[in-house]
Write a protein that holds these residues in place. Structure first.
Motif, PDB file in Angstrom:
ATOM      1  N   THR A   1       1.962   5.379  11.399  1.00 49.70           N
ATOM      2  CA  THR A   1       1.788   4.214  12.286  1.00 49.70           C
ATOM      3  C   THR A   1       0.297   3.944  12.489  1.00 49.70           C
ATOM      4  OG1 THR A   1       3.842   4.698  13.443  1.00 49.70           O
ATOM      5  CG2 THR A   1       2.266   3.312  14.601  1.00 49.70           C
ATOM      6  N   ILE A   2      -0.454   5.002  12.744  1.00 44.86           N
ATOM      7  CA  ILE A   2      -1.901   4.842  12.970  1.00 44.86           C
ATOM      8  C   ILE A   2      -2.568   4.256  11.726  1.00 44.86           C
ATOM      9  CG2 ILE A   2      -4.051   6.149  13.298  1.00 44.86           C
ATOM     10  CD1 ILE A   2      -2.355   8.036  15.128  1.00 44.86           C
ATOM     11  N   LEU A   3      -2.198   4.757  10.536  1.00 46.51           N
ATOM     12  CA  LEU A   3      -2.777   4.241   9.284  1.00 46.51           C
ATOM     13  C   LEU A   3      -2.514   2.742   9.136  1.00 46.51           C
ATOM     14  CD1 LEU A   3      -1.935   7.060   6.709  1.00 46.51           C
ATOM     15  CD2 LEU A   3      -4.211   6.311   7.434  1.00 46.51           C
ATOM     16  N   ILE A   4      -1.247   2.346   9.365  1.00 48.79           N
ATOM     17  CA  ILE A   4      -0.884   0.925   9.222  1.00 48.79           C
ATOM     18  C   ILE A   4      -1.630   0.076  10.252  1.00 48.79           C
ATOM     19  CG2 ILE A   4       1.021  -0.745   9.433  1.00 48.79           C
ATOM     20  CD1 ILE A   4       1.226   0.833   6.856  1.00 48.79           C
ATOM     21  N   LEU A   5      -1.714   0.590  11.500  1.00 50.43           N
ATOM     22  CA  LEU A   5      -2.402  -0.185  12.535  1.00 50.43           C
ATOM     23  C   LEU A   5      -3.896  -0.310  12.238  1.00 50.43           C
ATOM     24  CD1 LEU A   5      -0.703   1.004  15.867  1.00 50.43           C
ATOM     25  CD2 LEU A   5      -0.341  -1.131  14.599  1.00 50.43           C
ATOM     26  N   ILE A   6      -4.518   0.759  11.730  1.00 50.57           N
ATOM     27  CA  ILE A   6      -5.958   0.704  11.419  1.00 50.57           C
ATOM     28  C   ILE A   6      -6.239  -0.367  10.363  1.00 50.57           C
ATOM     29  CG2 ILE A   6      -7.874   1.952  10.314  1.00 50.57           C
ATOM     30  CD1 ILE A   6      -6.942   4.465  11.752  1.00 50.57           C
TER      31      ILE A   6
ATOM     32  N   ALA B   1     -16.526 -13.341   2.336  1.00 46.38           N
ATOM     33  CA  ALA B   1     -15.106 -13.380   1.963  1.00 46.38           C
ATOM     34  C   ALA B   1     -14.743 -12.116   1.178  1.00 46.38           C
ATOM     35  CB  ALA B   1     -14.805 -14.630   1.143  1.00 46.38           C
ATOM     36  N   GLY B   2     -15.708 -11.599   0.411  1.00 56.42           N
ATOM     37  CA  GLY B   2     -15.476 -10.370  -0.364  1.00 56.42           C
ATOM     38  C   GLY B   2     -15.145  -9.197   0.547  1.00 56.42           C
ATOM     39  N   ALA B   3     -15.762  -9.165   1.729  1.00 58.38           N
ATOM     40  CA  ALA B   3     -15.477  -8.071   2.680  1.00 58.38           C
ATOM     41  C   ALA B   3     -14.015  -8.131   3.129  1.00 58.38           C
ATOM     42  CB  ALA B   3     -16.416  -8.174   3.882  1.00 58.38           C
ATOM     43  N   VAL B   4     -13.527  -9.338   3.373  1.00 59.18           N
ATOM     44  CA  VAL B   4     -12.116  -9.486   3.779  1.00 59.18           C
ATOM     45  C   VAL B   4     -11.207  -9.043   2.628  1.00 59.18           C
ATOM     46  CG1 VAL B   4     -10.327 -11.079   4.572  1.00 59.18           C
ATOM     47  CG2 VAL B   4     -12.693 -11.415   5.304  1.00 59.18           C
ATOM     48  N   MET B   5     -11.601  -9.431   1.411  1.00 54.67           N
ATOM     49  CA  MET B   5     -10.798  -9.062   0.243  1.00 54.67           C
ATOM     50  C   MET B   5     -10.712  -7.539   0.107  1.00 54.67           C
ATOM     51  SD  MET B   5      -8.941  -9.921  -2.195  1.00 54.67           S
ATOM     52  CE  MET B   5      -9.104 -11.691  -2.332  1.00 54.67           C
ATOM     53  N   LEU B   6     -11.833  -6.842   0.302  1.00 52.82           N
ATOM     54  CA  LEU B   6     -11.829  -5.378   0.206  1.00 52.82           C
ATOM     55  C   LEU B   6     -10.868  -4.768   1.234  1.00 52.82           C
ATOM     56  CD1 LEU B   6     -15.545  -4.276  -0.347  1.00 52.82           C
ATOM     57  CD2 LEU B   6     -13.649  -4.203  -1.973  1.00 52.82           C
ATOM     58  N   MET B   7     -10.927  -5.269   2.470  1.00 51.18           N
ATOM     59  CA  MET B   7     -10.033  -4.746   3.512  1.00 51.18           C
ATOM     60  C   MET B   7      -8.576  -5.047   3.174  1.00 51.18           C
ATOM     61  SD  MET B   7     -11.084  -2.837   5.810  1.00 51.18           S
ATOM     62  CE  MET B   7      -9.549  -2.667   6.699  1.00 51.18           C
ATOM     63  N   THR B   8      -8.342  -6.233   2.591  1.00 53.42           N
ATOM     64  CA  THR B   8      -6.973  -6.608   2.239  1.00 53.42           C
ATOM     65  C   THR B   8      -6.442  -5.683   1.142  1.00 53.42           C
ATOM     66  OG1 THR B   8      -7.511  -8.889   2.786  1.00 53.42           O
ATOM     67  CG2 THR B   8      -5.503  -8.543   1.518  1.00 53.42           C
ATOM     68  N   ILE B   9      -7.281  -5.399   0.131  1.00 52.30           N
ATOM     69  CA  ILE B   9      -6.870  -4.492  -0.954  1.00 52.30           C
ATOM     70  C   ILE B   9      -6.534  -3.116  -0.376  1.00 52.30           C
ATOM     71  CG2 ILE B   9      -7.676  -3.262  -3.028  1.00 52.30           C
ATOM     72  CD1 ILE B   9      -9.320  -5.840  -3.687  1.00 52.30           C
ATOM     73  N   LEU B  10      -7.407  -2.632   0.519  1.00 49.18           N
ATOM     74  CA  LEU B  10      -7.155  -1.330   1.149  1.00 49.18           C
ATOM     75  C   LEU B  10      -5.823  -1.344   1.898  1.00 49.18           C
ATOM     76  CD1 LEU B  10      -8.103   1.535   2.007  1.00 49.18           C
ATOM     77  CD2 LEU B  10      -9.116   0.453   4.025  1.00 49.18           C
ATOM     78  N   SER B  11      -5.555  -2.438   2.627  1.00 47.71           N
ATOM     79  CA  SER B  11      -4.320  -2.486   3.419  1.00 47.71           C
ATOM     80  C   SER B  11      -3.093  -2.506   2.511  1.00 47.71           C
ATOM     81  CB  SER B  11      -4.317  -3.675   4.387  1.00 47.71           C
ATOM     82  OG  SER B  11      -4.234  -4.867   3.665  1.00 47.71           O
ATOM     83  N   VAL B  12      -3.196  -3.163   1.358  1.00 45.42           N
ATOM     84  CA  VAL B  12      -2.057  -3.174   0.419  1.00 45.42           C
ATOM     85  C   VAL B  12      -1.830  -1.763  -0.132  1.00 45.42           C
ATOM     86  CG1 VAL B  12      -1.239  -4.025  -1.817  1.00 45.42           C
ATOM     87  CG2 VAL B  12      -2.270  -5.619  -0.185  1.00 45.42           C
ATOM     88  N   ILE B  13      -2.925  -1.083  -0.508  1.00 41.02           N
ATOM     89  CA  ILE B  13      -2.796   0.287  -1.043  1.00 41.02           C
ATOM     90  C   ILE B  13      -2.147   1.203   0.003  1.00 41.02           C
ATOM     91  CG2 ILE B  13      -4.088   2.332  -1.816  1.00 41.02           C
ATOM     92  CD1 ILE B  13      -6.166   0.358  -3.023  1.00 41.02           C
ATOM     93  N   VAL B  14      -2.680   1.153   1.229  1.00 36.38           N
ATOM     94  CA  VAL B  14      -2.138   2.010   2.301  1.00 36.38           C
ATOM     95  C   VAL B  14      -0.675   1.647   2.567  1.00 36.38           C
ATOM     96  CG1 VAL B  14      -2.307   2.559   4.768  1.00 36.38           C
ATOM     97  CG2 VAL B  14      -4.374   2.483   3.366  1.00 36.38           C
ATOM     98  N   GLY B  15      -0.390   0.347   2.622  1.00 37.38           N
ATOM     99  CA  GLY B  15       0.981  -0.112   2.879  1.00 37.38           C
ATOM    100  C   GLY B  15       1.951   0.417   1.833  1.00 37.38           C
ATOM    101  N   VAL B  16       1.582   0.290   0.546  1.00 39.16           N
ATOM    102  CA  VAL B  16       2.471   0.759  -0.530  1.00 39.16           C
ATOM    103  C   VAL B  16       2.682   2.268  -0.416  1.00 39.16           C
ATOM    104  CG1 VAL B  16       2.652   1.117  -3.032  1.00 39.16           C
ATOM    105  CG2 VAL B  16       1.939  -1.123  -2.138  1.00 39.16           C
ATOM    106  N   LEU B  17       1.597   3.024  -0.226  1.00 43.75           N
ATOM    107  CA  LEU B  17       1.705   4.485  -0.161  1.00 43.75           C
ATOM    108  C   LEU B  17       2.556   4.934   1.036  1.00 43.75           C
ATOM    109  CD1 LEU B  17      -1.906   5.609  -1.163  1.00 43.75           C
ATOM    110  CD2 LEU B  17       0.175   5.700  -2.546  1.00 43.75           C
ATOM    111  N   VAL B  18       2.385   4.261   2.171  1.00 49.77           N
ATOM    112  CA  VAL B  18       3.129   4.661   3.374  1.00 49.77           C
ATOM    113  C   VAL B  18       4.603   4.261   3.264  1.00 49.77           C
ATOM    114  CG1 VAL B  18       3.449   4.163   5.839  1.00 49.77           C
ATOM    115  CG2 VAL B  18       1.171   4.722   4.964  1.00 49.77           C
ATOM    116  N   TYR B  19       4.849   2.975   2.969  1.00 48.83           N
ATOM    117  CA  TYR B  19       6.234   2.492   2.994  1.00 48.83           C
ATOM    118  C   TYR B  19       7.076   3.066   1.850  1.00 48.83           C
ATOM    119  CZ  TYR B  19       4.847  -0.732   6.657  1.00 48.83           C
ATOM    120  OH  TYR B  19       4.383  -1.264   7.830  1.00 48.83           O
TER     121      TYR B  19
END
Ligand SMILES: Nc1ncnc2c1ncn2[C@@H]1O[C@H](COP(=O)(O)OP(=O)(O)OP(=O)(O)O)[C@@H](O)[C@H]1O
Length: 119
Positions: free
Chosen positions: A51-56, A94-112
């Motif tokens: 939960t903490i990972l997804i929220l971060i 915009a690249g900074a947002v893209m990096l965070m988005t990529i990280l969130s997709v990676i974390v999301g896939v690994l967690v879910y």
């Protein structure tokens, strides 16, 4: 200038979030993704650490979007005309947002993954 009382500072900050929700389309999508994540956290009964990972990462994307929008707004005030330097600043922001988005997709896939396919 006198510092505003603490409750006024909170009010201003929440007004900022409200303005993002009202006017910024990307932020609206990211907020929607955040609520989908909230639903999944409860539905799939994620562990505390997951939960903490997804929220971060979710809050990270939202915060990055706010900074990106702030930079874009400043750019538009400083230089409303076409300027290759403004294009550079906006693109890297915009690249900074893209990096965070990529990280969130990676974390999301690994967690879910664990909850949907393994347990
Ligand atoms: N004044 C400008 N001079 C040069 N290029 C610009 C300028 N304004 C915007 N651009 C280019 O257009 C892109 C989009 O800029 P815009 O301000 O429309 O942001 P946006 O569509 O709201 O972006 P985002 O989806 O990241 O929020 C920038 O990343 C940049 O490449």
């Amino acid at each position: 200038m006198r510092k505003p009382p603490i409750h006024k500072s909170f009010q201003n900050a929440f007004r900022g979030i409200f303005l993002m929700m009202k006017y910024e389309r990307n932020f609206q999508f990211e907020l929607l993704a955040f609520f989908v994540n909230l639903f999944l956290i409860f539905y799939l009964k994620l562990s505390n650490i997951d939960t903490i990972l997804i929220l971060i990462v979710s809050f990270g994307v939202l915060a990055a979007e706010i900074f990106n929008t702030a930079i874009e707004k400043i750019c538009d005030i400083v230089q409303p005309d076409f300027d290759i330097r403004i294009g550079f600043i906006k693109d890297i922001s915009a690249g900074a947002v893209m990096l965070m988005t990529i990280l969130s997709v990676i974390v999301g896939v690994l967690v879910y993954w664990k909850y949907i396919f393994i347990s």
